[in-house]
Design a protein around this motif. Structure first.
Motif, PDB file in Angstrom:
ATOM      1  N   SER A  83       0.845  -1.188   0.000  1.00 50.02           N
ATOM      2  CA  SER A  83       0.000   0.000   0.000  1.00 50.02           C
ATOM      3  C   SER A  83       0.882   1.241   0.000  1.00 50.02           C
ATOM      4  CB  SER A  83      -0.901  -0.003   1.237  1.00 50.02           C
ATOM      5  OG  SER A  83      -1.777   1.088   1.199  1.00 50.02           O
ATOM      6  N   LYS A  84       0.293   2.383  -0.296  1.00 53.24           N
ATOM      7  CA  LYS A  84       1.012   3.654  -0.243  1.00 53.24           C
ATOM      8  C   LYS A  84       0.486   4.461   0.936  1.00 53.24           C
ATOM      9  CE  LYS A  84       2.381   4.148  -5.018  1.00 53.24           C
ATOM     10  NZ  LYS A  84       2.466   5.046  -6.148  1.00 53.24           N
ATOM     11  N   VAL A  85       1.412   5.110   1.650  1.00 50.94           N
ATOM     12  CA  VAL A  85       1.051   5.959   2.776  1.00 50.94           C
ATOM     13  C   VAL A  85       1.671   7.328   2.533  1.00 50.94           C
ATOM     14  CG1 VAL A  85       1.315   6.338   5.255  1.00 50.94           C
ATOM     15  CG2 VAL A  85       0.936   4.027   4.376  1.00 50.94           C
ATOM     16  N   GLY A  86       0.864   8.376   2.653  1.00 52.61           N
ATOM     17  CA  GLY A  86       1.336   9.746   2.482  1.00 52.61           C
ATOM     18  C   GLY A  86       0.943  10.576   3.685  1.00 52.61           C
ATOM     19  N   ALA A  87       1.393  11.802   3.727  1.00 53.61           N
ATOM     20  CA  ALA A  87       1.069  12.687   4.844  1.00 53.61           C
ATOM     21  C   ALA A  87       1.020  14.119   4.343  1.00 53.61           C
ATOM     22  CB  ALA A  87       2.108  12.552   5.957  1.00 53.61           C
ATOM     23  N   ALA A  88       0.378  14.957   5.128  1.00 50.02           N
ATOM     24  CA  ALA A  88       0.334  16.386   4.844  1.00 50.02           C
ATOM     25  C   ALA A  88       0.741  17.124   6.115  1.00 50.02           C
ATOM     26  CB  ALA A  88      -1.062  16.808   4.405  1.00 50.02           C
ATOM     27  N   ALA A  89       1.574  18.126   5.950  1.00 51.22           N
ATOM     28  CA  ALA A  89       2.002  18.946   7.085  1.00 51.22           C
ATOM     29  C   ALA A  89       1.405  20.338   6.914  1.00 51.22           C
ATOM     30  CB  ALA A  89       3.515  19.026   7.136  1.00 51.22           C
ATOM     31  N   GLU A  90       0.838  20.882   7.974  1.00 49.69           N
ATOM     32  CA  GLU A  90       0.254  22.217   7.942  1.00 49.69           C
ATOM     33  C   GLU A  90       0.754  22.976   9.163  1.00 49.69           C
ATOM     34  OE1 GLU A  90      -4.164  23.202   8.555  1.00 49.69           O
ATOM     35  OE2 GLU A  90      -3.896  23.200   6.375  1.00 49.69           O
ATOM     36  N   TYR A  91       1.307  24.156   8.947  1.00 47.55           N
ATOM     37  CA  TYR A  91       1.903  24.902  10.044  1.00 47.55           C
ATOM     38  C   TYR A  91       1.847  26.401   9.765  1.00 47.55           C
ATOM     39  CZ  TYR A  91       5.739  24.297   6.694  1.00 47.55           C
ATOM     40  OH  TYR A  91       6.486  24.251   5.552  1.00 47.55           O
ATOM     41  N   GLY A  92       1.834  27.192  10.840  1.00 50.84           N
ATOM     42  CA  GLY A  92       1.890  28.637  10.712  1.00 50.84           C
ATOM     43  C   GLY A  92       3.312  29.078  10.409  1.00 50.84           C
ATOM     44  N   TYR A  93       3.465  30.122   9.580  1.00 48.18           N
ATOM     45  CA  TYR A  93       4.792  30.581   9.200  1.00 48.18           C
ATOM     46  C   TYR A  93       4.794  32.093   9.045  1.00 48.18           C
ATOM     47  CZ  TYR A  93       9.473  29.447   7.614  1.00 48.18           C
ATOM     48  OH  TYR A  93      10.830  29.287   7.545  1.00 48.18           O
ATOM     49  N   THR A  94       5.930  32.715   9.306  1.00 47.07           N
ATOM     50  CA  THR A  94       6.116  34.150   9.105  1.00 47.07           C
ATOM     51  C   THR A  94       7.392  34.357   8.308  1.00 47.07           C
ATOM     52  OG1 THR A  94       5.030  34.703  11.194  1.00 47.07           O
ATOM     53  CG2 THR A  94       6.443  36.388  10.235  1.00 47.07           C
ATOM     54  N   THR A  95       7.288  35.126   7.229  1.00 43.18           N
ATOM     55  CA  THR A  95       8.447  35.540   6.443  1.00 43.18           C
ATOM     56  C   THR A  95       8.740  36.984   6.800  1.00 43.18           C
ATOM     57  OG1 THR A  95       7.880  34.087   4.588  1.00 43.18           O
ATOM     58  CG2 THR A  95       9.339  35.939   4.107  1.00 43.18           C
ATOM     59  N   ASN A  96       9.984  37.285   7.145  1.00 39.40           N
ATOM     60  CA  ASN A  96      10.413  38.656   7.403  1.00 39.40           C
ATOM     61  C   ASN A  96      11.488  39.028   6.397  1.00 39.40           C
ATOM     62  OD1 ASN A  96       8.961  39.566   9.794  1.00 39.40           O
ATOM     63  ND2 ASN A  96      10.021  37.905  10.820  1.00 39.40           N
ATOM     64  N   ALA A  97      11.227  40.057   5.604  1.00 35.36           N
ATOM     65  CA  ALA A  97      12.221  40.557   4.656  1.00 35.36           C
ATOM     66  C   ALA A  97      12.527  42.002   5.035  1.00 35.36           C
ATOM     67  CB  ALA A  97      11.681  40.486   3.229  1.00 35.36           C
ATOM     68  N   VAL A  98      13.805  42.283   5.265  1.00 34.45           N
ATOM     69  CA  VAL A  98      14.233  43.650   5.566  1.00 34.45           C
ATOM     70  C   VAL A  98      15.136  44.092   4.422  1.00 34.45           C
ATOM     71  CG1 VAL A  98      15.417  45.154   7.193  1.00 34.45           C
ATOM     72  CG2 VAL A  98      14.075  43.218   8.040  1.00 34.45           C
ATOM     73  N   ILE A  99      14.755  45.203   3.800  1.00 31.38           N
ATOM     74  CA  ILE A  99      15.427  45.671   2.596  1.00 31.38           C
ATOM     75  C   ILE A  99      15.903  47.098   2.832  1.00 31.38           C
ATOM     76  CG2 ILE A  99      15.129  46.073   0.118  1.00 31.38           C
ATOM     77  CD1 ILE A  99      12.415  44.305   0.669  1.00 31.38           C
ATOM     78  N   SER A 100      17.143  47.358   2.542  1.00 35.10           N
ATOM     79  CA  SER A 100      17.666  48.715   2.612  1.00 35.10           C
ATOM     80  C   SER A 100      17.363  49.383   1.268  1.00 35.10           C
ATOM     81  CB  SER A 100      19.173  48.691   2.870  1.00 35.10           C
ATOM     82  OG  SER A 100      19.670  50.010   2.925  1.00 35.10           O
ATOM     83  N   ILE A 101      16.636  50.495   1.325  1.00 34.32           N
ATOM     84  CA  ILE A 101      16.272  51.165   0.075  1.00 34.32           C
ATOM     85  C   ILE A 101      16.665  52.633   0.127  1.00 34.32           C
ATOM     86  CG2 ILE A 101      14.352  49.599  -0.399  1.00 34.32           C
ATOM     87  CD1 ILE A 101      12.447  51.908   0.344  1.00 34.32           C
TER      88      ILE A 101
ATOM     89  N   GLU B  72       4.974  -2.233   2.748  1.00 32.58           N
ATOM     90  CA  GLU B  72       4.491  -3.606   2.642  1.00 32.58           C
ATOM     91  C   GLU B  72       4.102  -4.093   4.034  1.00 32.58           C
ATOM     92  OE1 GLU B  72       5.854  -8.012   1.012  1.00 32.58           O
ATOM     93  OE2 GLU B  72       7.322  -6.391   1.078  1.00 32.58           O
ATOM     94  N   ILE B  73       2.894  -4.574   4.139  1.00 34.46           N
ATOM     95  CA  ILE B  73       2.424  -5.171   5.392  1.00 34.46           C
ATOM     96  C   ILE B  73       2.570  -6.676   5.212  1.00 34.46           C
ATOM     97  CG2 ILE B  73       0.483  -5.438   6.971  1.00 34.46           C
ATOM     98  CD1 ILE B  73      -0.568  -2.732   5.758  1.00 34.46           C
ATOM     99  N   ARG B  74       3.439  -7.246   6.033  1.00 36.23           N
ATOM    100  CA  ARG B  74       3.760  -8.670   5.874  1.00 36.23           C
ATOM    101  C   ARG B  74       2.917  -9.526   6.803  1.00 36.23           C
ATOM    102  NH1 ARG B  74      10.031  -7.371   5.948  1.00 36.23           N
ATOM    103  NH2 ARG B  74      10.190  -6.574   3.837  1.00 36.23           N
ATOM    104  N   LYS B  75       2.486 -10.641   6.254  1.00 32.17           N
ATOM    105  CA  LYS B  75       1.723 -11.622   7.039  1.00 32.17           C
ATOM    106  C   LYS B  75       2.703 -12.330   7.965  1.00 32.17           C
ATOM    107  CE  LYS B  75      -1.304 -15.615   6.362  1.00 32.17           C
ATOM    108  NZ  LYS B  75      -0.901 -16.318   7.519  1.00 32.17           N
ATOM    109  N   THR B  76       2.368 -12.366   9.212  1.00 35.43           N
ATOM    110  CA  THR B  76       3.208 -13.074  10.176  1.00 35.43           C
ATOM    111  C   THR B  76       2.403 -14.183  10.806  1.00 35.43           C
ATOM    112  OG1 THR B  76       2.633 -11.569  11.948  1.00 35.43           O
ATOM    113  CG2 THR B  76       4.610 -11.037  10.682  1.00 35.43           C
ATOM    114  N   THR B  77       3.116 -15.146  11.284  1.00 29.78           N
ATOM    115  CA  THR B  77       2.456 -16.255  11.979  1.00 29.78           C
ATOM    116  C   THR B  77       2.667 -16.062  13.458  1.00 29.78           C
ATOM    117  OG1 THR B  77       2.984 -17.672  10.095  1.00 29.78           O
ATOM    118  CG2 THR B  77       2.333 -18.750  12.157  1.00 29.78           C
ATOM    119  N   LEU B  78       1.570 -16.020  14.204  1.00 26.87           N
ATOM    120  CA  LEU B  78       1.670 -15.868  15.644  1.00 26.87           C
ATOM    121  C   LEU B  78       1.841 -17.230  16.278  1.00 26.87           C
ATOM    122  CD1 LEU B  78      -1.128 -13.235  16.287  1.00 26.87           C
ATOM    123  CD2 LEU B  78       1.320 -12.850  16.120  1.00 26.87           C
ATOM    124  N   ILE B  79       2.766 -17.324  17.185  1.00 27.21           N
ATOM    125  CA  ILE B  79       2.990 -18.560  17.914  1.00 27.21           C
ATOM    126  C   ILE B  79       2.225 -18.472  19.233  1.00 27.21           C
ATOM    127  CG2 ILE B  79       4.753 -20.016  18.986  1.00 27.21           C
ATOM    128  CD1 ILE B  79       6.742 -18.775  16.961  1.00 27.21           C
TER     129      ILE B  79
END
Length: 189
Positions: free
Chosen positions: A24-42, A180-187
């Motif tokens: 099987s395929k397993v995926g994920a999504a990440a969601e987070y707050g973020y801040t970009t700070n750009a300081v420019i000398s003009i 891959e999920i493997r079949k195991t034999t339980l003893i």
């Protein structure tokens, strides 16, 4: 999860009785707050448009009409700054271009109440918030822009700092991995 921390997620699952291994395929999504700070000398030069063809010797700085910026190490970056002067109104007009450079999705607001395709912004010149057409930037095809204006009183060129703060929720989908999920034999015990 605090900034910089990692968290592993585990869960128990039961499969119906199978005689073979399951892929099987397993995926994920990440969601987070973020801040970009750009300081420019003009450089702000109230006489820039009147000085075309004249020498800039003796001026403390030369005002550029367009500035291209490199990424700020964030998923959304300030990429361009276009500076115009309206000498009659004594107004500085700044067009700030932003770009989603991280490959994910951006939204404004909070994780619980977000607005996909938008981000929030604040723009300061010399530490003071300036007026912008909106504090929310619409992202279309991963790019957006905002226009801000402020008045000036100087009659000579000077250098100052422009700070652009972008607040947003960022969502990245992590590529599914095949497991891959493997079949195991339980003893019996």
């Amino acid at each position: 999860i605090a900034t910089g921390e990692k968290k592993a997620l585990t869960w128990d699952a039961r499969a119906t009785s199978k005689e073979a291994n399951i892929v099987s395929k397993v995926g994920a999504a990440a969601e987070y707050g973020y801040t970009t700070n750009a300081v420019i000398s003009i450089c702000i030069d109230p006489n820039r448009d009147m000085d075309i063809g004249t020498s800039t010797i003796g001026k403390p700085c030369t005002m550029q009409r367009e500035i291209s910026l490199s990424d700020q190490g964030a998923p959304v970056a300030v990429k361009t700054l276009i500076a115009d002067i309206d000498p009659e109104a004594k107004q500085l007009i700044l067009t700030i271009g932003v770009e989603n450079v991280g490959g994910g999705f951006v939204s404004a607001g909070t994780i619980d109440n977000s607005h996909l395709g938008f981000l929030d912004s604040e723009v300061k010149l010399a530490g003071k918030t300036i007026s912008c057409e909106s504090s929310r930037i619409a992202m279309v095809d991963n790019v957006g822009q905002i226009v801000c204006t402020t008045s000036y009183s100087s009659t000579t060129a000077y250098t100052t700092s422009l700070q652009v703060t972008l607040d947003y929720i960022y969502r990245q989908n992590l590529s599914p991995k095949e497991i891959e999920i493997r079949k195991t034999t339980l003893i019996p015990q």
